[in-house]
Design a protein around this motif. Structure first.
Motif, short mmCIF file in Angstrom:
data_model
loop_
_atom_site.label_atom_id
_atom_site.label_comp_id
_atom_site.label_asym_id
_atom_site.label_seq_id
_atom_site.Cartn_x
_atom_site.Cartn_y
_atom_site.Cartn_z
N THR A 1 8.83 5.88 -6.19
CA THR A 1 9.55 7.03 -6.76
C THR A 1 8.90 8.36 -6.40
O THR A 1 9.59 9.31 -6.02
CB THR A 1 9.62 6.90 -8.29
N SER A 2 7.59 8.42 -6.50
CA SER A 2 6.88 9.69 -6.26
C SER A 2 6.94 10.13 -4.81
O SER A 2 6.63 11.29 -4.50
CB SER A 2 5.41 9.55 -6.69
N LYS A 14 16.66 8.61 -3.98
CA LYS A 14 16.38 8.39 -5.40
C LYS A 14 17.49 7.58 -6.06
O LYS A 14 17.23 6.64 -6.82
CB LYS A 14 16.22 9.72 -6.13
N ASP A 15 18.74 7.92 -5.77
CA ASP A 15 19.86 7.18 -6.35
C ASP A 15 19.84 5.72 -5.92
O ASP A 15 20.11 4.80 -6.71
CB ASP A 15 21.19 7.83 -5.94
N SER A 63 0.82 -1.21 0.00
CA SER A 63 0.00 0.00 0.00
C SER A 63 0.86 1.26 0.00
O SER A 63 1.99 1.27 0.48
CB SER A 63 -0.92 0.01 1.22
N LYS A 64 0.27 2.32 -0.52
CA LYS A 64 0.97 3.60 -0.57
C LYS A 64 1.23 4.14 0.83
O LYS A 64 2.30 4.70 1.11
CB LYS A 64 0.16 4.61 -1.38
N SER A 65 0.29 3.95 1.73
CA SER A 65 0.44 4.47 3.09
C SER A 65 1.59 3.78 3.83
O SER A 65 2.34 4.41 4.58
CB SER A 65 -0.86 4.31 3.88
N TYR A 66 1.74 2.47 3.60
CA TYR A 66 2.83 1.74 4.25
C TYR A 66 4.18 2.19 3.68
O TYR A 66 5.14 2.42 4.42
CB TYR A 66 2.65 0.23 4.06
N LEU A 91 7.53 4.09 5.53
CA LEU A 91 8.94 3.70 5.41
C LEU A 91 9.79 4.90 5.00
O LEU A 91 10.87 5.13 5.54
CB LEU A 91 9.09 2.57 4.39
N VAL A 92 9.29 5.66 4.03
CA VAL A 92 10.02 6.84 3.55
C VAL A 92 10.22 7.84 4.69
O VAL A 92 11.31 8.39 4.88
CB VAL A 92 9.28 7.51 2.37
#
Length: 416
Positions: A350-351, A363-364, A330-333, A337-338
């Motif tokens: 990426t987004s 990103k790298d 999921s995007k929320s999970y 992490l990010v």
């Protein structure tokens, strides 16, 4: 067996109530990052009749306690692991749910993660785990200040690397920091050298149980290259007394006493915590260089692709366990992490990376893994402990000059 007693009454599947409820116990590595999994469990339990009960186990005890629990009536339904060789004993004992068809037939799982990450955690082409933490490739970190002062750029070829080694030695700077007091930092060198010289296929054979593959010429060439680096002073004279855990090796880099450091991507967060100004202004990173005559793709990476959730085949709630694993995509999970400084292994990451503590590094790192034709799992995780433990010992002897490259090869071929 202590863990079995602690968990008595909450083993595989728990008790199913009349409302269709029940419990899924989940073992997880109990470090600072566990808060991400705790939040995910809390969110899942809001809508699921079968509740996940998370059991954090201290990191130093995790492997042994998992092994004890899996041999008891109170085995967890879901458990954290490193994929590949770390779960092979459980696969061989019939204790794992084969998720191959589930992943391939479910769009959320099939398209939710980078293919190289799913593959790296697999066994014999079959999927037994779903990614649940950030990626951790091994990268070549360096001091941008020292490289600029010596008019050098990050080495892309072995010739450029050797030139950098000579340049720094002449200036009285240790070319590479290395925590040789611990064995696993030395392992990273052999992992990359074998990949660059012989390609990932050589280690794939070893991982699949072919001990004769240690006799491949690429293994000997890799060991000989290690000896050349040691003899040439690439790691200085005292690397065997330097450790990583207390921060000694990272400090050599941040203080300008060493110019480079081959280390997992967590080196960035380590430096950010210990030497924030250096991390923000002078810490550089690059891929491991090519080796002349080698057949390995220079885009290949080694390290820990991520960690995985696997499901115990004895669980009474397989469908609900799979439903929980799907939330990892999921995007929320991924965003959680990010926010924690990790780089997710999800296809949609990426987004989100602009919100990372260092967006460029994130990103790298993501691009490096996304473009990697092969991501080789760290050998000490890819191999069963009966091979991994003596391997680390032999690698340490090789670096310390207590065995020759030929003796290293012979010793590893003899390990069954």
């Amino acid at each position: 067996m202590v863990m079995a007693g602690v968990l008595a009454g909450c083993g595989s599947g728990g008790d199913s109530g009349g409302d269709g409820g029940g419990t899924l116990t989940a073992y997880v590595y109990g470090d600072d990052a566990v808060k991400i999994q705790e939040a995910a469990v809390k969110e899942f339990n809001k809508t699921s009749k079968v509740k996940v009960k998370l059991i954090p186990v201290p990191g130093t005890e995790y492997v042994n306690k998992l092994r004890s629990a899996m041999g008891s009536p109170s085995a967890p339904d879901i458990f954290y692991n490193w994929g590949s060789g770390s779960i092979k004993p459980y696969r061989d004992a019939g204790q794992l749910v084969d998720l191959t068809s589930t992943v391939k037939n479910d769009a959320t799982l099939k398209d939710g993660f980078l293919p190289s990450i799913i593959e790296a955690g697999s066994l014999d082409g079959k999927i037994y785990g779903v990614p649940m933490r950030g990626m951790q490739p091994v990268m070549l970190f360096y001091s941008k200040k020292l490289f600029a002062e010596n008019k050098l750029e990050a080495p892309k070829t072995w010739e450029e690397l050797q030139h950098a080694i000579t340049t720094f030695k002449d200036k009285g700077i240790t070319p590479f920091a290395l925590g040789g007091q611990e064995k696993w930092p030395e392992l990273m060198w052999l992992e990359y050298l074998l990949d660059r010289i012989g390609g990932p296929e050589v280690f794939n054979k070893i991982q699949n149980g072919d001990s004769s593959a240690w006799g491949d010429p690429a293994v000997l060439k890799s060991a000989q290259t290690v000896k050349e680096l040691v003899d040439d002073g690439a790691f200085g004279k005292n690397f065997n007394s330097v450790d990583y855990g207390s921060g000694a090796a990272p400090t050599l880099l941040s203080k300008g006493k060493a110019a480079m450091h081959l280390m997992g991507s967590w080196e960035y967060s380590t430096q950010l915590g210990k030497a924030p100004e250096f991390a923000k202004n002078d810490l550089g990173w690059a891929n491991f260089p090519t080796v002349a005559g080698g057949v390995g793709d220079p885009a290949n990476v080694v390290g820990n692709p991520t960690n995985y959730w696997s499901i115990n085949s004895r669980t009474k709630h397989k469908d609900e366990a799979i439903a929980f694993l799907k939330t990892m995509a999921s995007k929320s999970y991924a965003q959680a992490l990010v926010d924690n400084g990790d780089v997710p292994t999800t296809s949609n990451a990426t987004s989100m990376l602009s919100g990372s503590p260092n967006p460029q590094f994130a990103k790298d790192q993501y691009d490096m893994v996304q473009k990697a034709p092969s991501f080789t799992l760290s050998w000490d995780q890819a191999l069963e402990s009966g091979v991994a433990t003596p391997m680390l010992t032999e690698i340490s002897k090789l670096f310390a000059g207590k065995s020759t490259p030929e003796q290293f090869v012979a010793a590893m071929k003899a390990v069954k």
